[in-house]
Motif scaffolding. Structure first.
Motif, PDB file in Angstrom:
ATOM      1  N   HIS A 269      11.121   3.587  -0.442  1.00 29.56           N
ATOM      2  CA  HIS A 269      11.559   4.868   0.212  1.00 29.56           C
ATOM      3  C   HIS A 269      11.754   4.515   1.747  1.00 29.56           C
ATOM      4  CE1 HIS A 269       7.234   5.357   0.338  1.00 29.56           C
ATOM      5  NE2 HIS A 269       7.452   6.007   1.390  1.00 29.56           N
ATOM      6  N   ASN A 270      11.075   3.811   2.481  1.00 27.26           N
ATOM      7  CA  ASN A 270      10.768   3.356   3.837  1.00 27.26           C
ATOM      8  C   ASN A 270      12.127   2.783   4.220  1.00 27.26           C
ATOM      9  OD1 ASN A 270      10.204   1.932   6.319  1.00 27.26           O
ATOM     10  ND2 ASN A 270       8.480   3.181   6.109  1.00 27.26           N
ATOM     11  N   ALA A 271      12.740   3.266   5.449  1.00 22.58           N
ATOM     12  CA  ALA A 271      13.945   3.003   5.874  1.00 22.58           C
ATOM     13  C   ALA A 271      13.905   1.332   6.257  1.00 22.58           C
ATOM     14  CB  ALA A 271      14.592   3.520   7.270  1.00 22.58           C
ATOM     15  N   PHE A 272      12.880   0.757   6.488  1.00 22.99           N
ATOM     16  CA  PHE A 272      12.922  -0.608   7.046  1.00 22.99           C
ATOM     17  C   PHE A 272      12.496  -1.525   5.878  1.00 22.99           C
ATOM     18  CE2 PHE A 272      10.535  -4.150   9.390  1.00 22.99           C
ATOM     19  CZ  PHE A 272      11.676  -4.538  10.043  1.00 22.99           C
ATOM     20  N   HIS A 273      12.419  -0.941   4.476  1.00 24.03           N
ATOM     21  CA  HIS A 273      12.085  -1.807   3.302  1.00 24.03           C
ATOM     22  C   HIS A 273      13.122  -2.921   3.214  1.00 24.03           C
ATOM     23  CE1 HIS A 273      11.721  -2.899  -0.809  1.00 24.03           C
ATOM     24  NE2 HIS A 273      10.628  -2.717  -0.740  1.00 24.03           N
ATOM     25  N   SER A 274      14.360  -2.347   3.013  1.00 21.84           N
ATOM     26  CA  SER A 274      15.331  -3.421   2.725  1.00 21.84           C
ATOM     27  C   SER A 274      15.424  -4.480   3.713  1.00 21.84           C
ATOM     28  CB  SER A 274      16.523  -2.647   2.508  1.00 21.84           C
ATOM     29  OG  SER A 274      17.155  -2.112   3.353  1.00 21.84           O
TER      30      SER A 274
ATOM     31  N   GLN B 206      -1.270   6.688  -2.262  1.00 15.40           N
ATOM     32  CA  GLN B 206      -1.159   7.856  -1.708  1.00 15.40           C
ATOM     33  C   GLN B 206      -0.532   7.914   0.000  1.00 15.40           C
ATOM     34  OE1 GLN B 206      -4.764  10.351  -1.685  1.00 15.40           O
ATOM     35  NE2 GLN B 206      -3.854  12.048  -0.806  1.00 15.40           N
ATOM     36  N   LEU B 207      -1.456   7.080   0.455  1.00 18.72           N
ATOM     37  CA  LEU B 207      -0.895   6.709   2.094  1.00 18.72           C
ATOM     38  C   LEU B 207       0.349   6.052   1.973  1.00 18.72           C
ATOM     39  CD1 LEU B 207      -4.504   5.224   3.043  1.00 18.72           C
ATOM     40  CD2 LEU B 207      -3.527   7.433   3.730  1.00 18.72           C
ATOM     41  N   ILE B 208       0.746   5.136   1.159  1.00 18.17           N
ATOM     42  CA  ILE B 208       2.045   4.615   1.073  1.00 18.17           C
ATOM     43  C   ILE B 208       3.124   5.719   1.051  1.00 18.17           C
ATOM     44  CG2 ILE B 208       3.553   3.228   0.181  1.00 18.17           C
ATOM     45  CD1 ILE B 208       1.253   1.163   0.038  1.00 18.17           C
ATOM     46  N   SER B 209       2.851   6.763   0.146  1.00 21.93           N
ATOM     47  CA  SER B 209       3.679   7.784  -0.179  1.00 21.93           C
ATOM     48  C   SER B 209       3.862   8.894   0.965  1.00 21.93           C
ATOM     49  CB  SER B 209       3.442   8.445  -1.578  1.00 21.93           C
ATOM     50  OG  SER B 209       2.351   8.962  -1.625  1.00 21.93           O
ATOM     51  N   GLN B 210       2.705   9.026   1.605  1.00 16.67           N
ATOM     52  CA  GLN B 210       2.561  10.065   2.546  1.00 16.67           C
ATOM     53  C   GLN B 210       2.971   9.590   4.040  1.00 16.67           C
ATOM     54  OE1 GLN B 210      -0.706  12.056   1.854  1.00 16.67           O
ATOM     55  NE2 GLN B 210      -0.198  12.685  -0.213  1.00 16.67           N
ATOM     56  N   LEU B 211       2.623   8.293   4.320  1.00 14.49           N
ATOM     57  CA  LEU B 211       2.735   7.728   5.855  1.00 14.49           C
ATOM     58  C   LEU B 211       3.764   6.897   6.138  1.00 14.49           C
ATOM     59  CD1 LEU B 211      -1.003   7.422   6.338  1.00 14.49           C
ATOM     60  CD2 LEU B 211       0.268   9.257   7.061  1.00 14.49           C
ATOM     61  N   ASP B 212       4.501   6.601   7.173  1.00 17.79           N
ATOM     62  CA  ASP B 212       5.242   5.669   7.595  1.00 17.79           C
ATOM     63  C   ASP B 212       4.729   4.396   7.812  1.00 17.79           C
ATOM     64  OD1 ASP B 212       7.713   4.363   8.143  1.00 17.79           O
ATOM     65  OD2 ASP B 212       7.802   5.046  10.309  1.00 17.79           O
ATOM     66  N   LEU B 213       4.704   3.652   6.685  1.00 16.28           N
ATOM     67  CA  LEU B 213       4.052   2.103   6.819  1.00 16.28           C
ATOM     68  C   LEU B 213       5.006   1.053   6.528  1.00 16.28           C
ATOM     69  CD1 LEU B 213       0.995   3.448   4.748  1.00 16.28           C
ATOM     70  CD2 LEU B 213       1.208   3.143   7.350  1.00 16.28           C
ATOM     71  N   PRO B 214       5.819   0.871   7.519  1.00 15.25           N
ATOM     72  CA  PRO B 214       7.061  -0.135   7.541  1.00 15.25           C
ATOM     73  C   PRO B 214       6.928  -1.576   7.045  1.00 15.25           C
ATOM     74  CG  PRO B 214       6.664   0.208   9.599  1.00 15.25           C
ATOM     75  CD  PRO B 214       5.685   1.291   9.069  1.00 15.25           C
ATOM     76  N   LEU B 215       5.388  -2.020   7.245  1.00 18.91           N
ATOM     77  CA  LEU B 215       5.006  -3.341   6.902  1.00 18.91           C
ATOM     78  C   LEU B 215       4.957  -3.410   5.369  1.00 18.91           C
ATOM     79  CD1 LEU B 215       3.317  -4.621   9.974  1.00 18.91           C
ATOM     80  CD2 LEU B 215       5.837  -4.563   9.584  1.00 18.91           C
ATOM     81  N   ASN B 216       4.435  -2.464   4.775  1.00 18.27           N
ATOM     82  CA  ASN B 216       4.135  -2.459   3.224  1.00 18.27           C
ATOM     83  C   ASN B 216       5.556  -2.440   2.330  1.00 18.27           C
ATOM     84  OD1 ASN B 216       1.428  -1.176   4.371  1.00 18.27           O
ATOM     85  ND2 ASN B 216       1.321  -1.580   2.162  1.00 18.27           N
ATOM     86  N   LEU B 217       5.730  -3.622   1.769  1.00 16.82           N
ATOM     87  CA  LEU B 217       6.988  -3.651   0.750  1.00 16.82           C
ATOM     88  C   LEU B 217       6.555  -2.967  -0.729  1.00 16.82           C
ATOM     89  CD1 LEU B 217       8.379  -7.052   1.524  1.00 16.82           C
ATOM     90  CD2 LEU B 217       9.386  -4.929   2.260  1.00 16.82           C
ATOM     91  N   ASP B 218       5.220  -3.288  -1.227  1.00 17.88           N
ATOM     92  CA  ASP B 218       4.869  -2.770  -2.595  1.00 17.88           C
ATOM     93  C   ASP B 218       4.751  -1.228  -2.507  1.00 17.88           C
ATOM     94  OD1 ASP B 218       4.070  -3.120  -5.088  1.00 17.88           O
ATOM     95  OD2 ASP B 218       1.819  -2.949  -4.444  1.00 17.88           O
ATOM     96  N   GLN B 219       5.470  -0.663  -3.361  1.00 15.90           N
ATOM     97  CA  GLN B 219       5.315   0.811  -3.536  1.00 15.90           C
ATOM     98  C   GLN B 219       5.989   1.577  -2.312  1.00 15.90           C
ATOM     99  OE1 GLN B 219       1.476   2.393  -4.622  1.00 15.90           O
ATOM    100  NE2 GLN B 219       0.637   0.450  -4.770  1.00 15.90           N
ATOM    101  N   ASN B 220       6.857   0.968  -1.650  1.00 11.45           N
ATOM    102  CA  ASN B 220       7.418   1.456  -0.509  1.00 11.45           C
ATOM    103  C   ASN B 220       8.979   1.400  -0.015  1.00 11.45           C
ATOM    104  OD1 ASN B 220       6.773   2.964   1.899  1.00 11.45           O
ATOM    105  ND2 ASN B 220       6.445   1.091   3.177  1.00 11.45           N
TER     106      ASN B 220
END
Length: 130
Positions: A85-90, A69-83
């Motif tokens: 959608h984050n702009a920093f992921h790739s 839930q937190l990963i989907s709702q917050l901007d957590l750029p250091l999490n790769l798993d389930q993330n």
């Protein structure tokens, strides 16, 4: 939590991520697959974390649900798993993969310095998504 702060990059994706972002050099130690920042690099990272990282938590009977839930709702750029959608992921995934590739290209490293011993090996094309 203690291992993330006092452990090494071989057992902590948080340490691996932070060390790569801080431009510390990953090295393969000995003849195995263990990859760390070496004694000096791990110490540098540990001190950086002591000076800059803050940790808080809440008790949760099913923490994996809250994590998702937190990963989907917050901007957590250091999490790769389930993330994805984050702009920093790739970019972060690429940065970590490149650091692991460089470390695998080193035949071995000194446990104390983490510096390459011998000539670099040919790089493999393993896909690590951790």
């Amino acid at each position: 939590m203690r291992y993330h702060h006092r452990g090494n990059a071989a057992g902590s994706t948080l340490r691996s991520t932070l060390g790569c972002l801080l431009s510390l050099e990953l090295r393969r130690l000995g003849s195995g697959k263990r990859i760390t920042f070496g004694k000096a690099g791990e110490a540098t990272l540990g001190q950086w974390m002591a000076d800059n990282a803050r940790v808080c938590w809440i008790e949760q009977s099913e923490p994996w649900d809250l994590e998702s839930q937190l990963i989907s709702q917050l901007d957590l750029p250091l999490n790769l798993d389930q993330n994805r959608h984050n702009a920093f992921h790739s970019r972060l995934k690429e940065l970590r993969a490149q650091a692991r590739q460089r470390a695998r290209g080193c035949p071995s490293a000194s446990r104390s310095t983490g510096r390459c011993l011998g000539r670099p090996r040919a790089l493999d094309s393993g896909n690590d998504d951790h």
